[in-house]
Write a protein that holds these residues in place. Structure first.
Motif, PDB file in Angstrom:
ATOM      1  N   MET A   1      15.974  79.141  80.550  1.00  0.00           N
ATOM      2  CA  MET A   1      15.120  79.408  82.124  1.00  0.00           C
ATOM      3  C   MET A   1      16.180  79.356  83.395  1.00  0.00           C
ATOM      4  SD  MET A   1      12.221  77.536  82.226  1.00  0.00           S
ATOM      5  CE  MET A   1      11.744  78.753  80.856  1.00  0.00           C
ATOM      6  N   LEU A   2      15.693  80.199  83.953  1.00  0.00           N
ATOM      7  CA  LEU A   2      16.879  80.589  85.080  1.00  0.00           C
ATOM      8  C   LEU A   2      17.374  79.564  85.808  1.00  0.00           C
ATOM      9  CD1 LEU A   2      14.087  82.804  87.185  1.00  0.00           C
ATOM     10  CD2 LEU A   2      16.033  83.338  85.940  1.00  0.00           C
ATOM     11  N   PRO A   3      18.610  79.038  86.106  1.00  0.00           N
ATOM     12  CA  PRO A   3      19.184  78.319  86.967  1.00  0.00           C
ATOM     13  C   PRO A   3      18.633  77.383  87.802  1.00  0.00           C
ATOM     14  CG  PRO A   3      20.699  80.148  87.066  1.00  0.00           C
ATOM     15  CD  PRO A   3      19.359  80.270  87.092  1.00  0.00           C
ATOM     16  N   GLY A   4      18.481  76.011  87.787  1.00  0.00           N
ATOM     17  CA  GLY A   4      17.882  74.812  88.225  1.00  0.00           C
ATOM     18  C   GLY A   4      16.303  74.598  88.270  1.00  0.00           C
ATOM     19  N   VAL A   5      16.042  75.621  87.220  1.00  0.00           N
ATOM     20  CA  VAL A   5      14.740  75.385  87.247  1.00  0.00           C
ATOM     21  C   VAL A   5      14.097  74.875  85.656  1.00  0.00           C
ATOM     22  CG1 VAL A   5      12.530  77.575  86.592  1.00  0.00           C
ATOM     23  CG2 VAL A   5      14.041  78.134  88.481  1.00  0.00           C
ATOM     24  N   TYR A   6      12.778  74.036  85.447  1.00  0.00           N
ATOM     25  CA  TYR A   6      12.698  73.337  84.448  1.00  0.00           C
ATOM     26  C   TYR A   6      10.811  73.139  83.897  1.00  0.00           C
ATOM     27  CZ  TYR A   6      16.852  70.526  85.870  1.00  0.00           C
ATOM     28  OH  TYR A   6      18.168  71.089  86.237  1.00  0.00           O
ATOM     29  N   PRO A   7      10.099  73.559  82.562  1.00  0.00           N
ATOM     30  CA  PRO A   7       8.709  73.472  82.804  1.00  0.00           C
ATOM     31  C   PRO A   7       8.297  72.612  83.021  1.00  0.00           C
ATOM     32  CG  PRO A   7      10.192  74.712  80.499  1.00  0.00           C
ATOM     33  CD  PRO A   7      11.048  74.085  82.517  1.00  0.00           C
ATOM     34  N   SER A   8       7.247  72.667  83.122  1.00  0.00           N
ATOM     35  CA  SER A   8       6.561  71.312  83.156  1.00  0.00           C
ATOM     36  C   SER A   8       5.311  71.840  82.648  1.00  0.00           C
ATOM     37  CB  SER A   8       6.539  70.347  84.627  1.00  0.00           C
ATOM     38  OG  SER A   8       6.089  68.913  84.519  1.00  0.00           O
ATOM     39  N   GLN A   9       4.449  70.674  82.662  1.00  0.00           N
ATOM     40  CA  GLN A   9       3.323  70.829  82.343  1.00  0.00           C
ATOM     41  C   GLN A   9       1.934  69.536  83.118  1.00  0.00           C
ATOM     42  OE1 GLN A   9       2.044  70.272  77.961  1.00  0.00           O
ATOM     43  NE2 GLN A   9       1.145  72.345  78.149  1.00  0.00           N
ATOM     44  N   HIS A  20      15.358  72.536  90.455  1.00  0.00           N
ATOM     45  CA  HIS A  20      15.621  71.442  91.501  1.00  0.00           C
ATOM     46  C   HIS A  20      16.864  71.346  91.843  1.00  0.00           C
ATOM     47  CE1 HIS A  20      12.795  68.169  89.534  1.00  0.00           C
ATOM     48  NE2 HIS A  20      13.046  68.812  89.143  1.00  0.00           N
ATOM     49  N   ILE A  21      17.968  70.626  92.036  1.00  0.00           N
ATOM     50  CA  ILE A  21      19.241  71.220  92.945  1.00  0.00           C
ATOM     51  C   ILE A  21      20.124  70.172  92.907  1.00  0.00           C
ATOM     52  CG2 ILE A  21      19.135  71.697  94.810  1.00  0.00           C
ATOM     53  CD1 ILE A  21      20.908  73.769  94.713  1.00  0.00           C
ATOM     54  N   HIS A  22      22.301  70.030  92.641  1.00  0.00           N
ATOM     55  CA  HIS A  22      22.600  69.025  92.627  1.00  0.00           C
ATOM     56  C   HIS A  22      23.406  69.261  93.759  1.00  0.00           C
ATOM     57  CE1 HIS A  22      21.251  67.776  89.034  1.00  0.00           C
ATOM     58  NE2 HIS A  22      21.961  66.634  89.254  1.00  0.00           N
ATOM     59  N   HIS A  27      20.342  64.243  93.452  1.00  0.00           N
ATOM     60  CA  HIS A  27      19.668  65.440  92.752  1.00  0.00           C
ATOM     61  C   HIS A  27      18.313  65.787  93.811  1.00  0.00           C
ATOM     62  CE1 HIS A  27      17.509  66.994  89.691  1.00  0.00           C
ATOM     63  NE2 HIS A  27      16.478  66.027  89.416  1.00  0.00           N
ATOM     64  N   ILE A  28      18.390  66.126  93.791  1.00  0.00           N
ATOM     65  CA  ILE A  28      17.370  67.132  94.726  1.00  0.00           C
ATOM     66  C   ILE A  28      15.509  67.708  94.433  1.00  0.00           C
ATOM     67  CG2 ILE A  28      16.815  68.577  97.665  1.00  0.00           C
ATOM     68  CD1 ILE A  28      19.673  67.547  97.767  1.00  0.00           C
ATOM     69  N   SER A  29      14.709  67.404  94.690  1.00  0.00           N
ATOM     70  CA  SER A  29      13.762  68.432  94.073  1.00  0.00           C
ATOM     71  C   SER A  29      13.228  69.002  94.952  1.00  0.00           C
ATOM     72  CB  SER A  29      12.309  67.145  93.705  1.00  0.00           C
ATOM     73  OG  SER A  29      11.343  68.038  93.342  1.00  0.00           O
ATOM     74  N   LEU A  30      13.414  70.666  95.028  1.00  0.00           N
ATOM     75  CA  LEU A  30      12.964  71.585  95.865  1.00  0.00           C
ATOM     76  C   LEU A  30      11.171  72.122  95.811  1.00  0.00           C
ATOM     77  CD1 LEU A  30      15.983  73.370  94.958  1.00  0.00           C
ATOM     78  CD2 LEU A  30      15.345  72.058  96.918  1.00  0.00           C
ATOM     79  N   GLY A  31      10.916  71.820  94.848  1.00  0.00           N
ATOM     80  CA  GLY A  31       8.977  72.064  94.846  1.00  0.00           C
ATOM     81  C   GLY A  31       8.795  72.275  93.698  1.00  0.00           C
ATOM     82  N   SER A  32       7.030  72.112  92.969  1.00  0.00           N
ATOM     83  CA  SER A  32       6.550  72.469  92.060  1.00  0.00           C
ATOM     84  C   SER A  32       6.029  74.473  92.813  1.00  0.00           C
ATOM     85  CB  SER A  32       5.756  71.816  91.886  1.00  0.00           C
ATOM     86  OG  SER A  32       5.875  70.434  91.830  1.00  0.00           O
ATOM     87  N   TYR A  33       5.804  74.954  91.444  1.00  0.00           N
ATOM     88  CA  TYR A  33       5.958  76.227  91.566  1.00  0.00           C
ATOM     89  C   TYR A  33       4.784  76.842  90.620  1.00  0.00           C
ATOM     90  CZ  TYR A  33       9.026  75.549  95.759  1.00  0.00           C
ATOM     91  OH  TYR A  33      10.323  75.763  96.118  1.00  0.00           O
ATOM     92  N   LYS A  37      10.025  83.004  88.576  1.00  0.00           N
ATOM     93  CA  LYS A  37      10.222  83.245  88.889  1.00  0.00           C
ATOM     94  C   LYS A  37      10.991  82.908  90.801  1.00  0.00           C
ATOM     95  CE  LYS A  37      10.797  87.959  91.674  1.00  0.00           C
ATOM     96  NZ  LYS A  37      11.309  87.404  92.603  1.00  0.00           N
ATOM     97  N   ILE A  38       9.383  82.542  90.765  1.00  0.00           N
ATOM     98  CA  ILE A  38       9.353  81.656  92.277  1.00  0.00           C
ATOM     99  C   ILE A  38      10.273  80.383  92.303  1.00  0.00           C
ATOM    100  CG2 ILE A  38       7.706  80.826  93.825  1.00  0.00           C
ATOM    101  CD1 ILE A  38       5.426  82.513  92.798  1.00  0.00           C
ATOM    102  N   ALA A  39      10.231  79.900  91.060  1.00  0.00           N
ATOM    103  CA  ALA A  39      10.995  78.051  91.368  1.00  0.00           C
ATOM    104  C   ALA A  39      12.606  78.258  91.263  1.00  0.00           C
ATOM    105  CB  ALA A  39      10.383  77.588  89.868  1.00  0.00           C
ATOM    106  N   GLY A  40      13.137  80.127  90.829  1.00  0.00           N
ATOM    107  CA  GLY A  40      13.901  79.979  90.745  1.00  0.00           C
ATOM    108  C   GLY A  40      14.684  80.463  91.886  1.00  0.00           C
TER     109      GLY A  40
END
Length: 264
Positions: A1-9, A20-22, A27-33, A37-40
């Motif tokens: 996984m790219l830095p700051g990216v987490y898979p979900s379903q 996400h980013i710290h 801990h700050i959520s940056l949104g869902s993509y 790549k787009i999340a990254g």
């Protein structure tokens, strides 16, 4: 996984990615993509914003993977040290609330807590916040009636309709059914009531007397069997006796009274 990216379903099994980013121990959520790549990309943008020193205003018209709302939130946190979930950027003695990249509203610092907890939404050309499960007009915070018209019922002292600081709001007509006008260069106030069209109740020397005339016209309408729910004017500056005396003395349009008789 790219830095700051987490898979979900999703519930239907569809895979998506959260960014996400710290920053400053938060801990700050940056949104869902839809893709990793787009999340990254969103993560890298946030990293650059938070660690850079370019002024916030230089980002306003740029394109981002991040939502513009999140750009405002991150820049405000970076520059002012306060994390606010709504798109607020603190200025000198006031704050900006961004509806989008081209619409910036200005408010007094006294309103910061309220707007940090309530998101502004636009509906039918009017601005509202969701409060206690209801949509409340921004006008109500200034004593302006919800269906008031700018330029007739209230105005902006500096001509800037995006400047909602209290010193910039001038309420012209604070009462239902009352409109300020002039006759021979002298200010006066017309009272109208809407019942299958507008009926002129009369013209009066002050807004307060015109407001009482409106209340009296409403009482007559109800007495004639009209079931419409009319708003009421509240005039706390008068004692009960003073109000009653004015109410009794105020004259109502004969044409309006004749109209009511036809309903009996």
């Amino acid at each position: 996984m790219l830095p700051g990216v987490y898979p979900s379903q999703k519930k239907d099994g569809t895979l998506y990615y959260r960014a996400h980013i710290h920053y400053k121990n938060k801990h700050i959520s940056l949104g869902s993509y839809r893709s990793e790549k787009i999340a990254g990309d969103a993560y890298l943008e946030a990293l650059e914003l938070l660690n850079g020193n370019s002024p916030f205003d230089s980002f306003i018209l740029l394109d981002f993977t991040l939502s513009f709302e999140k750009v405002v939130v991150l820049c405000n946190f970076r520059d002012n040290g306060i994390y606010i979930k709504t798109p607020i950027y603190l200025r000198n003695n006031y704050f900006s609330y961004y509806l989008n990249q081209t619409e910036e509203l200005k408010f007094d610092i006294d309103d910061l807590f309220f707007y940090s907890q309530h998101k502004i939404i636009r509906r039918g050309g009017h601005l509202f916040v969701s409060e206690y499960g209801m949509q409340t007009s921004l006008y109500s915070r200034y004593g302006i009636r919800s269906h008031s018209v700018a330029g007739r019922d209230f105005t902006f002292a500096n001509g800037d309709s995006t400047d909602w600081r209290y010193s910039n709001i001038i309420v012209i007509n604070p009462y239902h059914g009352v409109t300020k006008t002039s006759k021979n260069g002298i200010s006066c106030y017309k009272t109208k009531i809407h019942i299958n069209g507008n009926y002129l109740i009369g013209t009066y020397p002050t807004a307060e007397i015109a407001a009482i005339a409106y209340n009296k016209a409403v009482d007559f309408a109800k007495a004639s069997g009209i079931q419409k729910k009319f708003p009421e004017n509240y005039l706390e500056e008068f004692s009960a006796e003073e109000y009653a005396n004015l109410y009794t003395q105020i004259k109502i349009s004969a044409r309006y009274l004749e109209y009511l008789k036809t309903l009996s």
